[in-house]
Design a protein around this motif. Structure first.
Motif, PDB file in Angstrom:
ATOM      1  N   ASN A 222      -0.140   6.759   5.493  1.00  0.00           N
ATOM      2  CA  ASN A 222      -0.289   5.052   5.385  1.00  0.00           C
ATOM      3  C   ASN A 222      -1.768   4.639   4.813  1.00  0.00           C
ATOM      4  OD1 ASN A 222       0.458   3.024   6.227  1.00  0.00           O
ATOM      5  ND2 ASN A 222       0.277   3.331   8.425  1.00  0.00           N
TER       6      ASN A 222
ATOM      7  N   GLU B  93      -1.911   2.877   1.484  1.00  0.00           N
ATOM      8  CA  GLU B  93      -3.111   1.504   1.522  1.00  0.00           C
ATOM      9  C   GLU B  93      -4.223   1.758   0.517  1.00  0.00           C
ATOM     10  OE1 GLU B  93      -4.279  -1.844   2.584  1.00  0.00           O
ATOM     11  OE2 GLU B  93      -2.762  -0.784   3.675  1.00  0.00           O
TER      12      GLU B  93
ATOM     13  N   LYS C 245      -2.486   0.550  -2.676  1.00  0.00           N
ATOM     14  CA  LYS C 245      -2.319  -1.089  -2.833  1.00  0.00           C
ATOM     15  C   LYS C 245      -3.562  -1.632  -3.010  1.00  0.00           C
ATOM     16  CE  LYS C 245      -1.912  -5.016   0.918  1.00  0.00           C
ATOM     17  NZ  LYS C 245      -1.728  -4.950   1.978  1.00  0.00           N
TER      18      LYS C 245
ATOM     19  N   ALA D   6       4.940   4.397   4.705  1.00  0.00           N
ATOM     20  CA  ALA D   6       4.687   2.949   3.277  1.00  0.00           C
ATOM     21  C   ALA D   6       5.417   1.702   4.409  1.00  0.00           C
ATOM     22  CB  ALA D   6       5.739   2.750   1.877  1.00  0.00           C
TER      23      ALA D   6
ATOM     24  N   ILE E  69       2.867  -1.254   5.633  1.00  0.00           N
ATOM     25  CA  ILE E  69       1.787  -1.380   4.365  1.00  0.00           C
ATOM     26  C   ILE E  69       2.503  -2.752   4.471  1.00  0.00           C
ATOM     27  CG2 ILE E  69       0.421  -1.112   2.815  1.00  0.00           C
ATOM     28  CD1 ILE E  69      -0.564   0.449   4.551  1.00  0.00           C
TER      29      ILE E  69
END
Length: 162
Positions: A68, A72, A75, A113, A116
């Motif tokens: 995770n 992130e 992103k 994901a 997210i």
């Protein structure tokens, strides 16, 4: 190399998975491109972290490095590099779909994901120089309603992100 998975085979398998879901040709092209982008970034990131020697890491070990927080971080990388919001959200969607594919293959148990969230459309992506703020102020001086101002700003942002 130990058992490094051939990314070309991975892409072909993912493509079959997407075609089975009847995605459009444009979506297919974008998803495959987004996957290549992410995998390239992930490999560079793991090499920079020097956690493990990627040449001796097999594909399943590689996948298990992605959690995770790793997604992130990807992103955040996209946001910091001023990638348009729509592109970021599409790339996150690609990752969600790709990790669902990995689950269907038995390679992963959970989708890293899935939790997210997409990013909301942001004025600040381009507004570092204050151009959009000044434009907005000029529109407000013209006594335009907020809906019209918002529409104009969206058009300008879209133009600047091309």
């Amino acid at each position: 190399m130990k058992k490094w998975y051939n990314f070309y085979n991975l892409e072909a398998s993912f493509e079959k998975f997407l075609l089975a879901e009847n995605v459009s040709p444009i979506t297919l092209k974008n998803y495959l491109s987004d996957l290549r982008h992410f995998l390239g970034w992930a490999i560079l990131k793991l090499k920079a972290q020097n956690k493990k020697n990627l040449e001796t890491l097999d594909f399943l070990e590689f996948l298990n490095q992605i959690d995770n927080s790793f997604v992130e971080e990807y992103k955040k990388y996209l946001v910091i590099n001023y990638i348009p919001s729509k592109t970021i959200n599409r790339r996150l969607s690609t990752l969600r779909k790709f990790f669902s594919f990995c689950i269907s293959q038995g390679w992963l148990k959970e989708n890293p994901a899935k939790k997210i969230s997409n990013i909301k459309y942001q004025i600040s992506n381009i507004d570092n120089t204050g151009i959009l703020t000044k434009f907005q102020q000029d529109l407000e001086k013209e006594n335009l309603d907020q809906k019209t101002i918002k529409s104009y700003l969206e058009v300008v942002r879209e133009f600047l992100s091309l």
